[in-house]
Design a protein around this motif. Sequence first.
Motif, PDB file in Angstrom:
ATOM      1  N   GLY A 196       6.114   3.945  23.401  1.00 46.01           N
ATOM      2  CA  GLY A 196       4.944   4.057  22.927  1.00 46.01           C
ATOM      3  C   GLY A 196       3.886   4.327  21.813  1.00 46.01           C
ATOM      4  N   PHE A 197       4.071   2.992  21.178  1.00 45.24           N
ATOM      5  CA  PHE A 197       3.464   2.675  20.225  1.00 45.24           C
ATOM      6  C   PHE A 197       2.410   4.488  19.967  1.00 45.24           C
ATOM      7  CE2 PHE A 197       4.229  -0.425  23.565  1.00 45.24           C
ATOM      8  CZ  PHE A 197       5.532  -1.327  23.030  1.00 45.24           C
ATOM      9  N   SER A 198       2.807   5.619  19.433  1.00 41.87           N
ATOM     10  CA  SER A 198       1.825   6.232  19.409  1.00 41.87           C
ATOM     11  C   SER A 198       1.096   6.291  17.949  1.00 41.87           C
ATOM     12  CB  SER A 198       2.462   7.554  19.841  1.00 41.87           C
ATOM     13  OG  SER A 198       3.896   7.936  19.414  1.00 41.87           O
ATOM     14  N   THR A 199       2.565   5.405  17.074  1.00 40.67           N
ATOM     15  CA  THR A 199       1.999   5.919  15.898  1.00 40.67           C
ATOM     16  C   THR A 199       2.307   4.305  15.230  1.00 40.67           C
ATOM     17  OG1 THR A 199       2.734   8.256  15.666  1.00 40.67           O
ATOM     18  CG2 THR A 199       2.392   7.235  13.152  1.00 40.67           C
ATOM     19  N   PRO A 200       1.482   3.819  14.248  1.00 38.35           N
ATOM     20  CA  PRO A 200       1.585   2.436  13.535  1.00 38.35           C
ATOM     21  C   PRO A 200       3.085   2.350  12.917  1.00 38.35           C
ATOM     22  CG  PRO A 200      -0.232   3.623  12.973  1.00 38.35           C
ATOM     23  CD  PRO A 200       0.083   4.473  13.533  1.00 38.35           C
ATOM     24  N   TRP A 201       3.843   0.677  13.362  1.00 35.05           N
ATOM     25  CA  TRP A 201       4.715   1.512  12.739  1.00 35.05           C
ATOM     26  C   TRP A 201       5.040   1.001  11.295  1.00 35.05           C
ATOM     27  CZ3 TRP A 201       7.552  -1.631  17.159  1.00 35.05           C
ATOM     28  CH2 TRP A 201       8.169  -1.030  17.901  1.00 35.05           C
ATOM     29  N   THR A 202       4.539   1.726  10.287  1.00 34.35           N
ATOM     30  CA  THR A 202       4.095   1.249   9.196  1.00 34.35           C
ATOM     31  C   THR A 202       4.744   2.496   8.487  1.00 34.35           C
ATOM     32  OG1 THR A 202       2.047   2.501   8.757  1.00 34.35           O
ATOM     33  CG2 THR A 202       2.074  -0.301   9.345  1.00 34.35           C
ATOM     34  N   GLY A 203       4.744   2.689   6.969  1.00 29.42           N
ATOM     35  CA  GLY A 203       5.658   3.570   5.539  1.00 29.42           C
ATOM     36  C   GLY A 203       6.643   4.280   6.271  1.00 29.42           C
ATOM     37  N   ALA A 204       7.005   4.742   6.946  1.00 28.56           N
ATOM     38  CA  ALA A 204       8.691   5.042   6.679  1.00 28.56           C
ATOM     39  C   ALA A 204       8.125   5.371   8.245  1.00 28.56           C
ATOM     40  CB  ALA A 204       8.050   6.982   6.944  1.00 28.56           C
ATOM     41  N   LEU A 205       7.610   4.498   9.123  1.00 33.17           N
ATOM     42  CA  LEU A 205       8.095   3.770  10.400  1.00 33.17           C
ATOM     43  C   LEU A 205       8.305   2.547  10.615  1.00 33.17           C
ATOM     44  CD1 LEU A 205       6.150   6.370  12.729  1.00 33.17           C
ATOM     45  CD2 LEU A 205       8.580   6.722  12.227  1.00 33.17           C
ATOM     46  N   ALA A 206       8.958   1.853   9.165  1.00 33.61           N
ATOM     47  CA  ALA A 206       7.989   0.623   8.955  1.00 33.61           C
ATOM     48  C   ALA A 206       9.944  -0.344   9.335  1.00 33.61           C
ATOM     49  CB  ALA A 206       8.470  -0.373   7.963  1.00 33.61           C
ATOM     50  N   GLY A 207      10.743   0.581   9.422  1.00 38.43           N
ATOM     51  CA  GLY A 207      11.991   0.420  10.264  1.00 38.43           C
ATOM     52  C   GLY A 207      12.062  -0.342  12.034  1.00 38.43           C
ATOM     53  N   LEU A 208      10.850   0.740  12.513  1.00 40.93           N
ATOM     54  CA  LEU A 208      10.917   0.461  13.555  1.00 40.93           C
ATOM     55  C   LEU A 208      11.125  -1.403  14.097  1.00 40.93           C
ATOM     56  CD1 LEU A 208       9.297   3.580  15.056  1.00 40.93           C
ATOM     57  CD2 LEU A 208      11.863   3.066  15.047  1.00 40.93           C
ATOM     58  N   ASN A 209       9.961  -1.564  13.313  1.00 36.81           N
ATOM     59  CA  ASN A 209       9.557  -3.517  13.440  1.00 36.81           C
ATOM     60  C   ASN A 209      10.944  -4.045  13.246  1.00 36.81           C
ATOM     61  OD1 ASN A 209       6.593  -3.452  13.706  1.00 36.81           O
ATOM     62  ND2 ASN A 209       7.525  -2.135  11.508  1.00 36.81           N
ATOM     63  N   PRO A 210      11.921  -4.173  12.779  1.00 33.13           N
ATOM     64  CA  PRO A 210      13.485  -5.190  12.711  1.00 33.13           C
ATOM     65  C   PRO A 210      14.395  -4.327  13.801  1.00 33.13           C
ATOM     66  CG  PRO A 210      13.574  -3.855  10.378  1.00 33.13           C
ATOM     67  CD  PRO A 210      11.732  -3.315  11.082  1.00 33.13           C
ATOM     68  N   ILE A 211      14.310  -2.675  13.906  1.00 29.51           N
ATOM     69  CA  ILE A 211      15.060  -2.501  15.123  1.00 29.51           C
ATOM     70  C   ILE A 211      14.061  -3.325  17.026  1.00 29.51           C
ATOM     71  CG2 ILE A 211      14.787  -0.714  16.700  1.00 29.51           C
ATOM     72  CD1 ILE A 211      15.399   1.442  14.327  1.00 29.51           C
ATOM     73  N   PHE A 212      12.628  -3.295  16.502  1.00 33.92           N
ATOM     74  CA  PHE A 212      12.813  -3.386  18.062  1.00 33.92           C
ATOM     75  C   PHE A 212      12.635  -5.889  17.976  1.00 33.92           C
ATOM     76  CE2 PHE A 212       8.797  -6.079  20.492  1.00 33.92           C
ATOM     77  CZ  PHE A 212       8.720  -5.350  21.607  1.00 33.92           C
ATOM     78  N   ASP A 213      12.798  -6.024  16.731  1.00 35.14           N
ATOM     79  CA  ASP A 213      12.458  -7.170  16.685  1.00 35.14           C
ATOM     80  C   ASP A 213      14.463  -7.923  17.412  1.00 35.14           C
ATOM     81  OD1 ASP A 213      10.377  -7.822  16.295  1.00 35.14           O
ATOM     82  OD2 ASP A 213      10.521  -8.665  14.470  1.00 35.14           O
ATOM     83  N   ILE A 214      15.239  -7.169  17.292  1.00 32.08           N
ATOM     84  CA  ILE A 214      16.971  -6.990  17.296  1.00 32.08           C
ATOM     85  C   ILE A 214      16.458  -7.020  18.761  1.00 32.08           C
ATOM     86  CG2 ILE A 214      19.003  -5.740  17.047  1.00 32.08           C
ATOM     87  CD1 ILE A 214      18.333  -4.884  14.310  1.00 32.08           C
ATOM     88  N   GLY A 215      16.077  -6.230  19.531  1.00 32.49           N
ATOM     89  CA  GLY A 215      16.170  -6.146  21.122  1.00 32.49           C
ATOM     90  C   GLY A 215      15.527  -7.628  21.379  1.00 32.49           C
ATOM     91  N   VAL A 216      14.305  -7.643  20.890  1.00 27.47           N
ATOM     92  CA  VAL A 216      13.684  -9.384  21.126  1.00 27.47           C
ATOM     93  C   VAL A 216      15.418 -10.249  20.462  1.00 27.47           C
ATOM     94  CG1 VAL A 216      12.551 -11.018  20.446  1.00 27.47           C
ATOM     95  CG2 VAL A 216      11.431  -8.599  21.202  1.00 27.47           C
ATOM     96  N   TYR A 217      15.189 -10.275  19.919  1.00 27.53           N
ATOM     97  CA  TYR A 217      16.655 -11.215  19.459  1.00 27.53           C
ATOM     98  C   TYR A 217      18.209 -11.429  20.433  1.00 27.53           C
ATOM     99  CZ  TYR A 217      21.215 -13.389  17.289  1.00 27.53           C
ATOM    100  OH  TYR A 217      21.926 -12.929  16.888  1.00 27.53           O
ATOM    101  N   HIS A 218      18.206  -9.487  20.657  1.00 23.01           N
ATOM    102  CA  HIS A 218      19.280  -9.915  21.823  1.00 23.01           C
ATOM    103  C   HIS A 218      18.955 -10.876  23.635  1.00 23.01           C
ATOM    104  CE1 HIS A 218      22.067  -6.229  23.687  1.00 23.01           C
ATOM    105  NE2 HIS A 218      21.862  -7.635  24.821  1.00 23.01           N
ATOM    106  N   ALA A 219      17.783 -10.641  23.518  1.00 27.29           N
ATOM    107  CA  ALA A 219      17.212 -11.273  24.600  1.00 27.29           C
ATOM    108  C   ALA A 219      17.000 -12.601  25.150  1.00 27.29           C
ATOM    109  CB  ALA A 219      15.873 -10.542  25.079  1.00 27.29           C
ATOM    110  N   GLU A 220      17.215 -13.173  23.637  1.00 23.61           N
ATOM    111  CA  GLU A 220      16.640 -14.434  23.782  1.00 23.61           C
ATOM    112  C   GLU A 220      18.810 -15.032  23.783  1.00 23.61           C
ATOM    113  OE1 GLU A 220      14.281 -16.915  23.019  1.00 23.61           O
ATOM    114  OE2 GLU A 220      13.745 -15.220  23.978  1.00 23.61           O
TER     115      GLU A 220
END
Length: 209
Positions: free
Chosen positions: A92-116
Amino acid sequence: MWQALSEYPPYAPPEWDPDNKSMHDACVEYQNYFFDSKPLRLEALRTFLAKFDIALGFDDAGILALSEWMHRYADLLVRDLTDHATGEAYHGFSTPWTGALAGLNPIFDIGVYHAECLWLRRTKLKWIVGRGPQKTISTHFISGLPGTGKLFDPIFDAYMNCWSISNARKEVRKRFPAVHADAALEIKRDRFYRLILSQTPPGRRSRKT
């Protein structure tokens, strides 16, 4: 890992306040952001993986390489993927994906890659992207995959795949000496690879675009 993540560009879609914006308008705004961001997300993932000597490729060898990378590093991306606040931040993007949550970015992008990867191998797919009905919910469904006829969300699957690897590694370390942990998990190292190939069986494997 943390140094690599600190340089990762965060995925930061527009905020949605249901009191000031309808779900329809929020969906349209998010759809535009998501589709405009896809090339940038793939490039961010490519740059990130290069730091681990992994070349992001969309052929079968490239998928297997990423699958093996996930097997090795998924549990290091975010400290606790089972945490409710972490899941809410991801979905839900309730908290910015920075700091301790920065790892959510590559996880999300792996999903984008999966779709491609799916898009390159099938000819009749459709995105169903949106937000709501609650502000803590976003969807990134793909329709048109063969076999089940069900909708598939590669963004959600990426999170659950990393959660599964992380959880399995924790459980294995409880039962076996650390030196044997990777060997005990070896059967799971190509899960991502096998999933994509199962979703794109031989036949119309090439997309004509």
